[in-house]
Design a protein around this motif. Structure first.
Motif, PDB file in Angstrom:
ATOM      1  N   THR A  60      44.813  36.541  38.778  1.00  0.00           N
ATOM      2  CA  THR A  60      44.329  37.741  39.456  1.00  0.00           C
ATOM      3  C   THR A  60      44.285  37.458  40.945  1.00  0.00           C
ATOM      4  O   THR A  60      43.805  36.407  41.373  1.00  0.00           O
ATOM      5  CB  THR A  60      42.934  38.126  38.955  1.00  0.00           C
ATOM      6  N   VAL A  61      44.799  38.396  41.751  1.00  0.00           N
ATOM      7  CA  VAL A  61      44.786  38.231  43.205  1.00  0.00           C
ATOM      8  C   VAL A  61      44.175  39.464  43.840  1.00  0.00           C
ATOM      9  O   VAL A  61      44.208  40.562  43.280  1.00  0.00           O
ATOM     10  CB  VAL A  61      46.211  38.007  43.766  1.00  0.00           C
ATOM     11  N   THR A  62      43.609  39.269  45.016  1.00  0.00           N
ATOM     12  CA  THR A  62      43.069  40.367  45.810  1.00  0.00           C
ATOM     13  C   THR A  62      43.886  40.470  47.083  1.00  0.00           C
ATOM     14  O   THR A  62      44.107  39.475  47.771  1.00  0.00           O
ATOM     15  CB  THR A  62      41.586  40.123  46.150  1.00  0.00           C
ATOM     16  N   LEU A  63      44.336  41.657  47.388  1.00  0.00           N
ATOM     17  CA  LEU A  63      45.162  41.889  48.566  1.00  0.00           C
ATOM     18  C   LEU A  63      44.452  42.825  49.533  1.00  0.00           C
ATOM     19  O   LEU A  63      43.859  43.819  49.127  1.00  0.00           O
ATOM     20  CB  LEU A  63      46.510  42.493  48.159  1.00  0.00           C
ATOM     21  N   GLN A  64      44.532  42.499  50.812  1.00  0.00           N
ATOM     22  CA  GLN A  64      43.891  43.275  51.869  1.00  0.00           C
ATOM     23  C   GLN A  64      44.915  44.154  52.581  1.00  0.00           C
ATOM     24  O   GLN A  64      46.117  44.048  52.352  1.00  0.00           O
ATOM     25  CB  GLN A  64      43.241  42.319  52.881  1.00  0.00           C
ATOM     26  N   LYS A  65      44.422  45.011  53.456  1.00  0.00           N
ATOM     27  CA  LYS A  65      45.281  45.871  54.264  1.00  0.00           C
ATOM     28  C   LYS A  65      46.349  45.039  54.966  1.00  0.00           C
ATOM     29  O   LYS A  65      46.061  43.996  55.556  1.00  0.00           O
ATOM     30  CB  LYS A  65      44.437  46.624  55.293  1.00  0.00           C
ATOM     31  N   GLY A  66      47.601  45.505  54.891  1.00  0.00           N
ATOM     32  CA  GLY A  66      48.700  44.807  55.551  1.00  0.00           C
ATOM     33  C   GLY A  66      49.360  43.750  54.699  1.00  0.00           C
ATOM     34  O   GLY A  66      50.332  43.128  55.138  1.00  0.00           O
ATOM     35  N   GLU A  67      48.864  43.539  53.475  1.00  0.00           N
ATOM     36  CA  GLU A  67      49.472  42.575  52.555  1.00  0.00           C
ATOM     37  C   GLU A  67      50.228  43.324  51.467  1.00  0.00           C
ATOM     38  O   GLU A  67      50.091  44.541  51.315  1.00  0.00           O
ATOM     39  CB  GLU A  67      48.400  41.663  51.966  1.00  0.00           C
ATOM     40  N   ALA A  68      51.044  42.592  50.712  1.00  0.00           N
ATOM     41  CA  ALA A  68      51.909  43.259  49.743  1.00  0.00           C
ATOM     42  C   ALA A  68      52.175  42.358  48.542  1.00  0.00           C
ATOM     43  O   ALA A  68      51.825  41.167  48.541  1.00  0.00           O
ATOM     44  CB  ALA A  68      53.226  43.657  50.399  1.00  0.00           C
ATOM     45  N   TYR A  69      52.809  42.942  47.524  1.00  0.00           N
ATOM     46  CA  TYR A  69      53.171  42.183  46.334  1.00  0.00           C
ATOM     47  C   TYR A  69      54.523  42.650  45.805  1.00  0.00           C
ATOM     48  O   TYR A  69      55.001  43.740  46.117  1.00  0.00           O
ATOM     49  CB  TYR A  69      52.110  42.334  45.232  1.00  0.00           C
TER      50      TYR A  69
END
Length: 298
Positions: A60-69
């Protein structure tokens, strides 16, 4: 972003068509539930605002504004809003970039990723030049979709993004991704069986038999992969189907309950309230109130 389940149990991506196998969704995740699902399409997701949690059976990952997957074809995932997330999703069938079967684009550039079962999800936080370039191209791709007649430009830009993806993978020592769960084929088979037969009275034995495993192995596989029991997943899927029927049909609550595999209206109402915080009837009335101004305006 709406998820529609085809009879072959893969997600049918809204807006993805044979003549143009690319779809863009700008989604307020506070208003969307994305349960465990998979699809043949490849996906790049960019967090335009807020914070997002993305899970696969392995992490499980958490991504912030400006990040992507990036999620690979047939990767099992679930997406959840953490903090007022606005998500830009770019979904496309491999043929969009690969062209015809066994083309050099497919064999040289796409297959090394799509046929690598170790790659289910990759995250981009701007830690390298290749990642920063990829993130910049994703922002351009989202902005481009506000214009008309951009099919060729979209494909060209996605091609550039794909080359940066290959560079990110090449520069990684393997820590950027983990091997997909050994249980993935089994869990997909059993989830597909549930989705095909959710309206029936299913037993644990029947679900296990779908993947030719024991009931004990079935339970272990579900808990290790999606952290739910088969029964919990079955109920969750029935509720998702019920919500869709409440949104799109005029069927009575009793009819919906029976169609979704609940043996009584009262039990359905109890489970729906526990899951959604309101009764099915209240859920439908709330939707009608939201839609009424639009109808009156028209």
């Amino acid at each position: 972003m709406k998820l529609q389940i085809r009879r072959n149990m893969m997600e049918e991506v809204e807006g993805l068509h044979n003549e143009y196998p690319y779809a863009y969704h700008h989604t307020d995740m506070r208003e969307t539930t994305v349960p465990w699902h998979w699809h043949e399409a490849l996906e790049f997701g960019y967090v335009a605002e807020g914070c997002l949690k993305l899970s696969t059976p392995t992490r499980t990952v958490t991504l912030q504004k400006g990040e992507a997957y990036f999620t690979n074809s047939n990767a099992l995932i679930t997406v959840e809003n953490v903090d007022a997330c606005i998500l830009d999703s770019h979904l496309f069938h491999p043929v969009f970039l690969g062209g015809h079967f066994k083309s050099v684009f497919e064999t040289k550039y796409l297959n090394p990723v799509t046929q690598n079962k170790d790659i289910d999800m990759l995250c981009f936080r701007g830690e390298t030049e290749a990642q920063r370039s990829l993130l910049g191209k994703l922002r351009q791709l989202s902005q481009l979709q506000a214009q008309t007649d951009v099919e060729f430009q979209t494909r060209s830009l996605l091609g550039e993004i794909w080359l940066f993806l290959l560079k990110v993978i090449q520069e990684s020592d393997g820590s950027a991704y983990r091997a997909a769960s050994k249980n993935q084929d089994r869990i997909l088979t059993m989830m597909a069986f549930i989705q095909e037969n959710y309206a029936e009275k299913l037993t644990l034995e029947q679900i296990a038999d779908a993947a030719a495993v024991s009931t004990r192995e079935c339970l272990r596989c579900f808990r290790e992969s999606i952290h739910q029991s088969p029964t919990d997943y079955l109920i969750e899927y029935r509720i998702q189907v019920a919500k869709k029927l409440l949104e799109t049909t005029n069927l009575s609550i009793t009819d919906i309950a029976l169609r979704c595999g609940f043996n009584s209206n009262s039990y359905f109402t109890k489970i729906f309230r526990r899951s959604c915080g309101k009764t099915p009837n209240a859920y439908r009335k709330e939707l009608e109130c939201l839609e009424k101004p639009a109808i009156e305006q028209a």
